[in-house]
Design a protein around this motif. Structure first.
Motif, PDB file in Angstrom:
ATOM      1  N   LEU A  56      38.706  38.784  26.333  1.00 29.77           N
ATOM      2  CA  LEU A  56      38.560  39.754  27.415  1.00 29.77           C
ATOM      3  C   LEU A  56      37.332  39.395  28.241  1.00 29.77           C
ATOM      4  O   LEU A  56      36.275  39.099  27.672  1.00 29.77           O
ATOM      5  N   GLN A  57      37.474  39.402  29.551  1.00 33.60           N
ATOM      6  CA  GLN A  57      36.322  39.124  30.408  1.00 33.60           C
ATOM      7  C   GLN A  57      36.253  40.130  31.548  1.00 33.60           C
ATOM      8  O   GLN A  57      37.269  40.574  32.070  1.00 33.60           O
ATOM      9  N   GLY A  58      35.011  40.441  31.952  1.00 36.42           N
ATOM     10  CA  GLY A  58      34.787  41.445  32.990  1.00 36.42           C
ATOM     11  C   GLY A  58      34.804  40.885  34.399  1.00 36.42           C
ATOM     12  O   GLY A  58      34.020  41.324  35.243  1.00 36.42           O
ATOM     13  N   THR A  59      35.673  39.936  34.656  1.00 39.00           N
ATOM     14  CA  THR A  59      35.822  39.378  36.004  1.00 39.00           C
ATOM     15  C   THR A  59      36.250  40.475  36.975  1.00 39.00           C
ATOM     16  O   THR A  59      37.191  41.223  36.694  1.00 39.00           O
ATOM     17  N   ILE A  60      35.566  40.586  38.112  1.00 38.81           N
ATOM     18  CA  ILE A  60      35.969  41.543  39.149  1.00 38.81           C
ATOM     19  C   ILE A  60      36.368  40.781  40.412  1.00 38.81           C
ATOM     20  O   ILE A  60      36.206  39.555  40.488  1.00 38.81           O
ATOM     21  N   ALA A  61      36.882  41.507  41.400  1.00 38.62           N
ATOM     22  CA  ALA A  61      37.461  40.866  42.584  1.00 38.62           C
ATOM     23  C   ALA A  61      36.537  39.865  43.282  1.00 38.62           C
ATOM     24  O   ALA A  61      36.977  38.750  43.603  1.00 38.62           O
ATOM     25  N   PRO A  62      35.259  40.189  43.563  1.00 34.41           N
ATOM     26  CA  PRO A  62      34.417  39.207  44.252  1.00 34.41           C
ATOM     27  C   PRO A  62      34.266  37.890  43.496  1.00 34.41           C
ATOM     28  O   PRO A  62      34.074  36.837  44.114  1.00 34.41           O
ATOM     29  N   ASP A  63      34.365  37.935  42.147  1.00 38.84           N
ATOM     30  CA  ASP A  63      34.210  36.712  41.355  1.00 38.84           C
ATOM     31  C   ASP A  63      35.300  35.704  41.692  1.00 38.84           C
ATOM     32  O   ASP A  63      35.026  34.545  41.992  1.00 38.84           O
ATOM     33  N   TRP A  64      36.577  36.144  41.620  1.00 33.85           N
ATOM     34  CA  TRP A  64      37.637  35.168  41.847  1.00 33.85           C
ATOM     35  C   TRP A  64      37.866  34.878  43.334  1.00 33.85           C
ATOM     36  O   TRP A  64      38.334  33.798  43.702  1.00 33.85           O
TER      37      TRP A  64
END
Length: 310
Positions: A123-131
């Motif tokens: 599980l990773q806390g990637t959010i929209a600005p990251d990708w």
């Protein structure tokens, strides 16, 4: 949708996608902290929260995250991999290469922990600005985020990113709903490595950690939480300039102080702090850290600059 609906949606997404044991990489920042709380609520002892001490962290970071885990009764493990990361970064000066090396090393550490725990999912806390910044949706890559662009193609774990469609303001709203702290300023996944221009060394890390603490302490001592910038930090530059310490000529490092305001991390405007605060920071840095003899202030918005320098 309401904030509570977002929370339930994320929980349902986790239960739908995770069919066995999982680990979560917790950085101590807002995104991964929120996800770790929500995932722990639905997965319980099937989840292991892993905090990797990369050696690229701020002073007191490990202790703070440990307390967070214990306060929320989480199943956790703290892994000291600082020498592994520093060795991997030796001689590297390119920002993208730094991020990818950190991402690979991070996953190597997590793969070992996952194997020991018997986990199949990450599980990773990637959010929209990251990708988005990492080249998602056919966009140009602005910079690879270590939890997106830095992931190896042969990763053994199945990646689950329940927060990837959310923005930073929504993350904070959900955190408030759960009674979590929301005054944590964002901190880059690659840590201080992307705030050291050029090669990362033990000496430079030590300097930047001390400068970072001064900047944070001064801002937090002068401003109430609601008055503070979105982010406030220091960058160690790869140049030395002439200065004076006492009666002697000194040839020391230069640091740049960056304070910026933003809502969603997609755009930002540089903060206009008081001259007194900036002078206090500069005086304290140069008085307490003789290796540094010049402090400058970054007045660039995003765009054209990014929030971090690398």
């Amino acid at each position: 949708m309401s904030v509570s609906s977002y929370i339930e949606q994320i929980k349902a997404d986790i239960l739908d996608k995770v069919k066995g044991r999982a680990i979560i990489a917790v950085s101590g920042g807002q995104d991964s902290s929120l996800l770790s709380v929500l995932a722990s609520q639905v997965l319980a002892d099937k989840l292991l929260c892993v905090f990797v001490d990369t050696g690229l962290l701020r002073i007191g970071e490990v202790e703070r995250v440990k307390k967070f885990f214990e306060d929320h009764s989480m199943n956790y493990r703290i892994v000291d991999a600082s020498q592994e990361f520093l060795s991997a970064l030796k001689g590297v000066i390119d920002p993208e290469e730094k991020r990818k090396i950190i991402g690979k090393t991070f996953i190597d550490v997590l793969n070992r922990e996952a194997e020991n725990f018997g986990a199949e999912y990450l599980l990773q806390g990637t959010i929209a600005p990251d990708w988005i910044e990492s080249g998602g949706q056919k966009r140009d890559t602005i910079k690879s985020h270590h939890n997106v662009g830095g992931l190896p193609k042969d990763m053994k774990l199945k990646l689950v990113e329940p927060l990837r469609d959310f923005y930073k303001d929504e993350i904070r709203a959900m955190s408030r709903e759960l009674g979590m702290r929301t005054d944590l300023q964002p901190f880059p996944g690659p840590g201080l490595a992307v705030r050291i221009m050029g090669e990362v060394t033990a000496e430079k890390l030590d300097l930047l950690k001390r400068v970072t603490k001064i900047v944070e302490d001064k801002v937090e001592g002068a401003l109430k939480p609601e008055e503070r910038p979105w982010q406030y930090f220091a960058v160690l530059l790869p140049v030395r300039t002439t200065g004076v310490h006492g009666d002697r000529r000194a040839y020391g490092y230069t640091v740049a102080v960056r304070m910026i305001d933003s809502i969603d991390a997609m755009t930002g405007t540089f903060t206009k702090p008081s001259w007194d605060l900036l002078e206090d920071i500069a005086n304290t840095v140069t008085d307490e850290i003789p290796e540094i003899n010049r402090v400058v202030y970054d007045i660039t918005n995003k765009p054209p600059a990014t929030i971090e320098w690398e």
